[in-house]
Write a protein that holds these residues in place. Structure first.
Motif, PDB file in Angstrom:
ATOM      1  N   UNK A 188       0.837  -1.204   0.000  1.00 20.55           N
ATOM      2  CA  UNK A 188       0.000   0.000   0.000  1.00 20.55           C
ATOM      3  C   UNK A 188       0.870   1.252   0.000  1.00 20.55           C
ATOM      4  N   UNK A 189       1.910   1.261   0.822  1.00 19.82           N
ATOM      5  CA  UNK A 189       2.801   2.412   0.888  1.00 19.82           C
ATOM      6  C   UNK A 189       3.524   2.621  -0.445  1.00 19.82           C
ATOM      7  N   UNK A 190       4.011   1.535  -1.037  1.00 22.33           N
ATOM      8  CA  UNK A 190       4.676   1.641  -2.343  1.00 22.33           C
ATOM      9  C   UNK A 190       3.706   2.227  -3.364  1.00 22.33           C
ATOM     10  N   UNK A 191       2.471   1.752  -3.360  1.00 16.11           N
ATOM     11  CA  UNK A 191       1.462   2.270  -4.294  1.00 16.11           C
ATOM     12  C   UNK A 191       1.176   3.743  -4.045  1.00 16.11           C
ATOM     13  N   UNK A 192       1.129   4.127  -2.778  1.00 13.93           N
ATOM     14  CA  UNK A 192       0.877   5.538  -2.460  1.00 13.93           C
ATOM     15  C   UNK A 192       2.006   6.424  -2.968  1.00 13.93           C
ATOM     16  N   UNK A 193       3.236   5.973  -2.790  1.00 13.08           N
ATOM     17  CA  UNK A 193       4.381   6.768  -3.240  1.00 13.08           C
ATOM     18  C   UNK A 193       4.416   6.833  -4.768  1.00 13.08           C
ATOM     19  N   UNK A 194       4.370   5.675  -5.414  1.00 19.25           N
ATOM     20  CA  UNK A 194       4.475   5.664  -6.878  1.00 19.25           C
ATOM     21  C   UNK A 194       3.220   6.202  -7.546  1.00 19.25           C
ATOM     22  N   UNK A 195       2.099   6.200  -6.824  1.00 17.42           N
ATOM     23  CA  UNK A 195       0.863   6.747  -7.372  1.00 17.42           C
ATOM     24  C   UNK A 195       0.695   8.229  -7.108  1.00 17.42           C
ATOM     25  N   UNK A 196       1.593   8.812  -6.338  1.00 18.27           N
ATOM     26  CA  UNK A 196       1.543  10.244  -6.047  1.00 18.27           C
ATOM     27  C   UNK A 196       1.594  11.013  -7.360  1.00 18.27           C
ATOM     28  N   UNK A 197       0.778  12.046  -7.463  1.00 23.40           N
ATOM     29  CA  UNK A 197       0.691  12.801  -8.715  1.00 23.40           C
ATOM     30  C   UNK A 197       2.028  13.420  -9.127  1.00 23.40           C
ATOM     31  N   UNK A 198       2.902  13.672  -8.181  1.00 26.35           N
ATOM     32  CA  UNK A 198       4.185  14.289  -8.515  1.00 26.35           C
ATOM     33  C   UNK A 198       5.332  13.314  -8.689  1.00 26.35           C
ATOM     34  N   UNK A 199       5.064  12.019  -8.516  1.00 25.33           N
ATOM     35  CA  UNK A 199       6.146  11.035  -8.521  1.00 25.33           C
ATOM     36  C   UNK A 199       6.889  10.987  -9.860  1.00 25.33           C
ATOM     37  N   UNK A 200       6.169  10.806 -10.950  1.00 25.77           N
ATOM     38  CA  UNK A 200       6.822  10.695 -12.265  1.00 25.77           C
ATOM     39  C   UNK A 200       7.549  11.981 -12.639  1.00 25.77           C
ATOM     40  N   UNK A 201       6.924  13.118 -12.381  1.00 25.37           N
ATOM     41  CA  UNK A 201       7.584  14.383 -12.728  1.00 25.37           C
ATOM     42  C   UNK A 201       8.816  14.595 -11.843  1.00 25.37           C
ATOM     43  N   UNK A 202       8.738  14.176 -10.583  1.00 25.53           N
ATOM     44  CA  UNK A 202       9.902  14.304  -9.697  1.00 25.53           C
ATOM     45  C   UNK A 202      11.046  13.424 -10.191  1.00 25.53           C
ATOM     46  N   UNK A 203      10.738  12.214 -10.642  1.00 29.23           N
ATOM     47  CA  UNK A 203      11.785  11.343 -11.184  1.00 29.23           C
ATOM     48  C   UNK A 203      12.426  11.954 -12.426  1.00 29.23           C
ATOM     49  N   UNK A 204      11.589  12.492 -13.310  1.00 26.42           N
ATOM     50  CA  UNK A 204      12.128  13.125 -14.533  1.00 26.42           C
ATOM     51  C   UNK A 204      12.995  14.333 -14.186  1.00 26.42           C
ATOM     52  N   UNK A 205      12.518  15.132 -13.246  1.00 25.66           N
ATOM     53  CA  UNK A 205      13.282  16.317 -12.847  1.00 25.66           C
ATOM     54  C   UNK A 205      14.620  15.914 -12.208  1.00 25.66           C
ATOM     55  N   UNK A 206      14.582  14.904 -11.381  1.00 25.28           N
ATOM     56  CA  UNK A 206      15.829  14.442 -10.753  1.00 25.28           C
ATOM     57  C   UNK A 206      16.788  13.920 -11.800  1.00 25.28           C
ATOM     58  N   UNK A 207      16.307  13.173 -12.761  1.00 24.76           N
ATOM     59  CA  UNK A 207      17.162  12.657 -13.832  1.00 24.76           C
ATOM     60  C   UNK A 207      17.750  13.806 -14.641  1.00 24.76           C
ATOM     61  N   UNK A 208      16.940  14.785 -14.953  1.00 21.70           N
ATOM     62  CA  UNK A 208      17.405  15.933 -15.738  1.00 21.70           C
ATOM     63  C   UNK A 208      18.456  16.754 -14.969  1.00 21.70           C
ATOM     64  N   UNK A 209      18.302  16.788 -13.662  1.00 25.05           N
ATOM     65  CA  UNK A 209      19.207  17.594 -12.824  1.00 25.05           C
ATOM     66  C   UNK A 209      20.351  16.748 -12.262  1.00 25.05           C
ATOM     67  N   UNK A 210      20.419  15.489 -12.638  1.00 21.04           N
ATOM     68  CA  UNK A 210      21.484  14.573 -12.193  1.00 21.04           C
ATOM     69  C   UNK A 210      21.532  14.460 -10.670  1.00 21.04           C
ATOM     70  N   UNK A 211      20.346  14.332 -10.081  1.00 25.29           N
ATOM     71  CA  UNK A 211      20.254  14.193  -8.625  1.00 25.29           C
ATOM     72  C   UNK A 211      20.205  12.722  -8.284  1.00 25.29           C
TER      73      UNK A 211
END
Length: 111
Positions: free
Chosen positions: A88-111
């Protein structure tokens, strides 16, 4: 999030009225602020997952500790509940509306 760092640095003025920091320094400060914001978001999500994982580990150890009063069915039920909560917790985190955009932003910023 607060005020971007570049804006804060740009508002620091010398006695003569000029800024202590040039536009390039302010831009680098803004980029650092965005990187830190991304990292902070991911750290919060990781903290949620880590807490739930530790709870599942504790429940598994307790369920498997060989309590005389705990049947196999009860052990399986305890472990199943721990896994359900972790999932449930994994689903909540990965289902968060900002999760995918945060991953893309981190990848773009080399974080």
């Amino acid at each position: 999030a607060g005020e971007p760092w570049g804006a804060r640095l740009g508002s620091i003025k010398k006695k003569g009225g000029d800024s202590h920091f040039d536009a390039a320094q302010c831009a680098r400060a803004d980029e650092a602020h965005r990187r830190l914001s991304s990292l902070s978001t991911m750290a919060a999500w990781r903290g949620l997952l880590r807490t739930r994982q530790m709870q599942a580990d504790s429940a598994a150890k307790a369920a498997c500790s060989g309590e005389a009063s705990c049947s196999r069915l009860q052990t399986v039920e305890r472990l199943s509940e721990s896994l359900r909560l972790l999932s449930k917790t994994v689903s909540e985190v990965t289902g968060d509306s900002g999760y995918e955009s945060a991953l893309r932003e981190m990848a773009a910023r080399h974080v």
